[in-house]
Scaffold this motif. Structure first.
Motif, PDB file in Angstrom:
ATOM      1  N   ALA A 128       0.809  -1.204   0.000  1.00  0.00           N
ATOM      2  CA  ALA A 128       0.000   0.000   0.000  1.00  0.00           C
ATOM      3  C   ALA A 128       0.849   1.264   0.000  1.00  0.00           C
ATOM      4  CB  ALA A 128      -0.930   0.008   1.212  1.00  0.00           C
ATOM      5  N   GLY A 129       2.102   1.102  -0.391  1.00  0.00           N
ATOM      6  CA  GLY A 129       2.944   2.289  -0.485  1.00  0.00           C
ATOM      7  C   GLY A 129       3.509   2.755   0.829  1.00  0.00           C
ATOM      8  N   GLY A 130       3.550   1.887   1.852  1.00  0.00           N
ATOM      9  CA  GLY A 130       4.110   2.296   3.134  1.00  0.00           C
ATOM     10  C   GLY A 130       5.611   2.494   3.034  1.00  0.00           C
ATOM     11  N   ASN A 131       6.170   3.180   3.993  1.00  0.00           N
ATOM     12  CA  ASN A 131       7.597   3.476   3.993  1.00  0.00           C
ATOM     13  C   ASN A 131       8.240   2.828   5.196  1.00  0.00           C
ATOM     14  OD1 ASN A 131      10.142   4.499   3.815  1.00  0.00           O
ATOM     15  ND2 ASN A 131       9.490   6.589   3.395  1.00  0.00           N
ATOM     16  N   ALA A 132       9.310   2.105   4.967  1.00  0.00           N
ATOM     17  CA  ALA A 132       9.993   1.410   6.056  1.00  0.00           C
ATOM     18  C   ALA A 132      11.078   2.257   6.684  1.00  0.00           C
ATOM     19  CB  ALA A 132      10.592   0.100   5.544  1.00  0.00           C
ATOM     20  N   ALA A 133      11.020   3.570   6.440  1.00  0.00           N
ATOM     21  CA  ALA A 133      12.095   4.445   6.923  1.00  0.00           C
ATOM     22  C   ALA A 133      12.205   4.448   8.439  1.00  0.00           C
ATOM     23  CB  ALA A 133      11.862   5.869   6.419  1.00  0.00           C
ATOM     24  N   ASP A 134      11.129   4.157   9.131  1.00  0.00           N
ATOM     25  CA  ASP A 134      11.164   4.190  10.585  1.00  0.00           C
ATOM     26  C   ASP A 134      12.196   3.214  11.144  1.00  0.00           C
ATOM     27  OD1 ASP A 134       9.264   6.108  10.621  1.00  0.00           O
ATOM     28  OD2 ASP A 134       7.590   4.766  11.052  1.00  0.00           O
ATOM     29  N   TRP A 135      12.338   2.058  10.505  1.00  0.00           N
ATOM     30  CA  TRP A 135      13.275   1.079  11.031  1.00  0.00           C
ATOM     31  C   TRP A 135      14.596   1.055  10.271  1.00  0.00           C
ATOM     32  CZ3 TRP A 135      14.697  -2.370   7.345  1.00  0.00           C
ATOM     33  CH2 TRP A 135      13.800  -2.640   6.312  1.00  0.00           C
ATOM     34  N   SER A 136      14.662   1.682   9.109  1.00  0.00           N
ATOM     35  CA  SER A 136      15.909   1.684   8.355  1.00  0.00           C
ATOM     36  C   SER A 136      16.691   2.977   8.544  1.00  0.00           C
ATOM     37  CB  SER A 136      15.626   1.488   6.866  1.00  0.00           C
ATOM     38  OG  SER A 136      14.865   2.565   6.342  1.00  0.00           O
ATOM     39  N   GLY A 137      16.140   3.937   9.299  1.00  0.00           N
ATOM     40  CA  GLY A 137      16.845   5.181   9.520  1.00  0.00           C
ATOM     41  C   GLY A 137      16.856   6.051   8.289  1.00  0.00           C
ATOM     42  N   GLY A 138      15.720   6.149   7.606  1.00  0.00           N
ATOM     43  CA  GLY A 138      15.641   6.823   6.320  1.00  0.00           C
ATOM     44  C   GLY A 138      15.861   8.320   6.400  1.00  0.00           C
ATOM     45  N   GLY A 139      15.669   8.982   5.269  1.00  0.00           N
ATOM     46  CA  GLY A 139      15.902  10.419   5.194  1.00  0.00           C
ATOM     47  C   GLY A 139      17.312  10.729   4.765  1.00  0.00           C
ATOM     48  N   ARG A 140      17.702  11.969   4.875  1.00  0.00           N
ATOM     49  CA  ARG A 140      19.024  12.379   4.434  1.00  0.00           C
ATOM     50  C   ARG A 140      20.107  12.069   5.465  1.00  0.00           C
ATOM     51  NH1 ARG A 140      18.751  15.693  -0.019  1.00  0.00           N
ATOM     52  NH2 ARG A 140      16.675  16.455  -0.539  1.00  0.00           N
ATOM     53  N   SER A 141      19.705  11.804   6.689  1.00  0.00           N
ATOM     54  CA  SER A 141      20.695  11.519   7.726  1.00  0.00           C
ATOM     55  C   SER A 141      20.091  10.531   8.720  1.00  0.00           C
ATOM     56  CB  SER A 141      21.110  12.800   8.448  1.00  0.00           C
ATOM     57  OG  SER A 141      19.995  13.360   9.115  1.00  0.00           O
ATOM     58  N   GLY A 142      20.943  10.002   9.559  1.00  0.00           N
ATOM     59  CA  GLY A 142      20.490   9.044  10.553  1.00  0.00           C
ATOM     60  C   GLY A 142      20.561   7.632  10.018  1.00  0.00           C
ATOM     61  N   GLY A 143      20.644   6.671  10.931  1.00  0.00           N
ATOM     62  CA  GLY A 143      20.706   5.279  10.519  1.00  0.00           C
ATOM     63  C   GLY A 143      21.971   4.986   9.729  1.00  0.00           C
ATOM     64  N   VAL A 144      21.836   4.150   8.707  1.00  0.00           N
ATOM     65  CA  VAL A 144      22.943   3.819   7.814  1.00  0.00           C
ATOM     66  C   VAL A 144      22.576   4.250   6.409  1.00  0.00           C
ATOM     67  CG1 VAL A 144      24.336   1.967   6.816  1.00  0.00           C
ATOM     68  CG2 VAL A 144      23.697   1.864   9.230  1.00  0.00           C
ATOM     69  N   GLN A 145      23.439   5.015   5.797  1.00  0.00           N
ATOM     70  CA  GLN A 145      23.227   5.505   4.448  1.00  0.00           C
ATOM     71  C   GLN A 145      24.135   4.743   3.481  1.00  0.00           C
ATOM     72  OE1 GLN A 145      20.865   7.983   3.823  1.00  0.00           O
ATOM     73  NE2 GLN A 145      20.398   7.734   5.998  1.00  0.00           N
ATOM     74  N   ALA A 146      23.617   4.504   2.284  1.00  0.00           N
ATOM     75  CA  ALA A 146      24.385   3.816   1.247  1.00  0.00           C
ATOM     76  C   ALA A 146      24.522   4.735   0.034  1.00  0.00           C
ATOM     77  CB  ALA A 146      23.692   2.516   0.851  1.00  0.00           C
ATOM     78  N   ARG A 147      25.715   4.769  -0.521  1.00  0.00           N
ATOM     79  CA  ARG A 147      25.914   5.541  -1.751  1.00  0.00           C
ATOM     80  C   ARG A 147      26.722   4.701  -2.733  1.00  0.00           C
ATOM     81  NH1 ARG A 147      31.100   7.866  -1.780  1.00  0.00           N
ATOM     82  NH2 ARG A 147      32.151   7.780   0.240  1.00  0.00           N
ATOM     83  N   ARG A 148      26.409   4.898  -3.988  1.00  0.00           N
ATOM     84  CA  ARG A 148      27.073   4.125  -5.023  1.00  0.00           C
ATOM     85  C   ARG A 148      28.266   4.898  -5.569  1.00  0.00           C
ATOM     86  NH1 ARG A 148      23.733   0.348  -9.145  1.00  0.00           N
ATOM     87  NH2 ARG A 148      25.434  -1.100  -9.607  1.00  0.00           N
ATOM     88  N   THR A 149      29.402   4.219  -5.688  1.00  0.00           N
ATOM     89  CA  THR A 149      30.615   4.825  -6.219  1.00  0.00           C
ATOM     90  C   THR A 149      31.103   4.007  -7.413  1.00  0.00           C
ATOM     91  OG1 THR A 149      32.037   3.540  -4.735  1.00  0.00           O
ATOM     92  CG2 THR A 149      31.230   5.651  -3.920  1.00  0.00           C
ATOM     93  N   ASP A 150      32.228   4.417  -7.959  1.00  0.00           N
ATOM     94  CA  ASP A 150      32.769   3.715  -9.126  1.00  0.00           C
ATOM     95  C   ASP A 150      33.175   2.284  -8.803  1.00  0.00           C
ATOM     96  OD1 ASP A 150      32.406   5.993 -10.590  1.00  0.00           O
ATOM     97  OD2 ASP A 150      34.465   6.727 -10.288  1.00  0.00           O
ATOM     98  N   ASP A 151      33.554   2.038  -7.554  1.00  0.00           N
ATOM     99  CA  ASP A 151      33.994   0.690  -7.187  1.00  0.00           C
ATOM    100  C   ASP A 151      32.956  -0.077  -6.382  1.00  0.00           C
ATOM    101  OD1 ASP A 151      34.110   2.235  -4.934  1.00  0.00           O
ATOM    102  OD2 ASP A 151      36.060   1.501  -4.258  1.00  0.00           O
ATOM    103  N   GLY A 152      31.698   0.366  -6.429  1.00  0.00           N
ATOM    104  CA  GLY A 152      30.636  -0.362  -5.756  1.00  0.00           C
ATOM    105  C   GLY A 152      29.898   0.487  -4.736  1.00  0.00           C
ATOM    106  N   TRP A 153      29.337  -0.182  -3.736  1.00  0.00           N
ATOM    107  CA  TRP A 153      28.556   0.497  -2.709  1.00  0.00           C
ATOM    108  C   TRP A 153      29.412   0.805  -1.498  1.00  0.00           C
ATOM    109  CZ3 TRP A 153      23.597   2.194  -3.292  1.00  0.00           C
ATOM    110  CH2 TRP A 153      22.860   1.684  -4.371  1.00  0.00           C
TER     111      TRP A 153
END
Length: 419
Positions: free
Chosen positions: A149-174
């Motif tokens: 139903a379009g829910g967001n799991a950000a509450d448990w994944s630490g979503g948003g621009r900060s907080g929790g764990v953030q992942a970014r993609r680079t030339d050599d992977g994640w």
């Protein structure tokens, strides 16, 4: 429906109990929690490799036994009885099912045989919220996401621009950066399955990543001081850590991490419920034994009607919780996802509540010795209290189960008040 325990399943339970009786007594548990890993590595090799507990629910083609949630729940009931500190729950109930469900063929072939043999241990790293929330057992948003139903799991994944764990993609992977607290066995696990947020605020999503702490730079792990030392927890910090995405690497293929977590919620809840029932059953047995030998006014205290009635009520509560846990494990194994989630939530709530009740009564009925460090009653009380904090709250589990069973309209504003 047939949720009875077969003779083969009883044999699994008997075998595990015999091994734990020999190698996981009170002194062994107290010694194991003081080790750097928090558990007896020799006992884990015996349980994982020789008995095959780590691979009970893993397909045979990957080196497992090919059983299901019921067998895993029965094994964990016995480890709960002994308060056995081990990576069994984090590895077999959390990590392995996610690798099997979301991993690529290569990842499954590389990791599952080692996880099934107990050679490799793993754990799930959730940056924010609680495990029940991520599994859709207590959190409304996670449950809605499971329904599509379009829910967001950000509450448990630490979503948003900060907080929790953030992942970014680079030339050599994640690359991962951030931290998570209260990670079960996080200080000793050989494989970290990290839930990380990527895509920013507008197009954010949660993905799962594989991290090998011994091979990746920038992983800092510290064991935490906890109420229950038999279930070790750690704080995990990721400082620009190279990681491998679990599942397809192509962005066009969007594996739903929230959906996969919610899909195994029923199994995890059933296993935890069985573990709590095992602990409650054992501490009740010890209390009954004490009531038979402890004399007051020239008679065993168990002969007094008030004590006998209290013990009888506790026995009924344990048996009811066990029945609920077994039914939840059967429902999870029968593939009844919707029914299994609701049943498992109720079973877990009942088991956690029962464990706390029985452990508290055991302290009372043992008297002064029950609160001393030398007696094991305090260990069971700490386990019950800690588990209710980690895997509850009980009222949240029941409310989510009621909503999942359709007792509340998902669009009704009153549901937010109930939760």
């Amino acid at each position: 429906m047939d949720a009875t325990v077969s003779e083969e399943q009883r044999e699994i339970r008997r075998t595990v109990r015999d091994v734990l009786l020999k190698h996981c007594g009170s002194g062994d548990v107290r010694a194991a929690v003081l080790t750097p890993g928090g558990y007896d590595e020799e006992l884990w090799r015996r349980l994982g490799r020789e008995l095959g507990l780590a691979g009970l629910a893993v397909e045979e083609r990957y080196g497992g036994a090919g059983y299901g949630p019921m067998e895993l729940a029965l094994a964990c009931e016995e480890t709960g009885r002994a308060l056995c500190p081990s990576p069994l729950f984090a590895t077999a109930a959390l990590t392995t099912p996610l690798v099997a469900a979301l991993g690529t063929r290569g990842q499954r072939e590389r990791l599952l045989p080692r996880l099934a043999s107990g050679e490799l241990t793993g754990t799930l790293v959730l940056p924010s919220g609680t495990l029940p929330a991520a599994l859709g057992l207590t959190d409304r948003a996670a449950a809605i996401s499971r329904k599509g139903a379009g829910g967001n799991a950000a509450d448990w994944s630490g979503g948003g621009r900060s907080g929790g764990v953030q992942a970014r993609r680079t030339d050599d992977g994640w690359r991962l950066y951030g931290e998570a607290g209260q990670v079960l066995d996080g200080h000793s696990a050989g494989l970290l399955l990290v839930a990380a947020h990527t895509g920013g605020y507008a197009h954010g999503r949660t993905l799962l990543f594989l991290v090998r702490p011994e091979e990746a730079r920038g992983v800092v792990r510290r064991r935490l001081t906890t109420l229950d030392e038999t279930r070790p927890q750690a704080r995990v910090q990721l400082r620009d850590v190279r990681a491998e995405r679990l599942g397809e690497a192509d962005d066009a293929v969007d594996e739903d991490a929230g959906g996969a977590l919610a899909a195994m919620g029923g199994t995890v809840a059933a296993v935890l419920a069985a573990e709590a029932v095992g602990a409650a059953d054992r501490v009740l047995e010890r209390t009954v034994e004490y009531a038979r030998v402890r004399e007051q006014f020239g008679r065993p205290i168990g002969s007094f009607q008030a004590v006998g009635h209290r013990l009888a009520d506790l026995h009924v509560a344990v048996q009811a919780a066990r029945s609920a846990a077994y039914y939840a494990a059967w429902a999870a194994g029968a593939g009844q996802a919707a029914t299994g989630a609701a049943v498992a939530g109720v079973a877990l709530a009942r088991a956690l509540e029962t464990a706390r009740l029985v452990a508290g009564e055991a302290i009372q009925l043992h008297g002064g010795i029950g609160v001393t460090w030398d007696h094991d009653a305090q260990l069971y009380f700490k386990r019950a209290t800690s588990d209710e904090l980690l895997f509850g709250p009980v009222h949240g589990l029941r409310a989510r189960a009621a909503a999942a069973a359709g007792l509340f309209d998902a669009t009704d504003d009153r549901e937010a008040v109930v939760l």
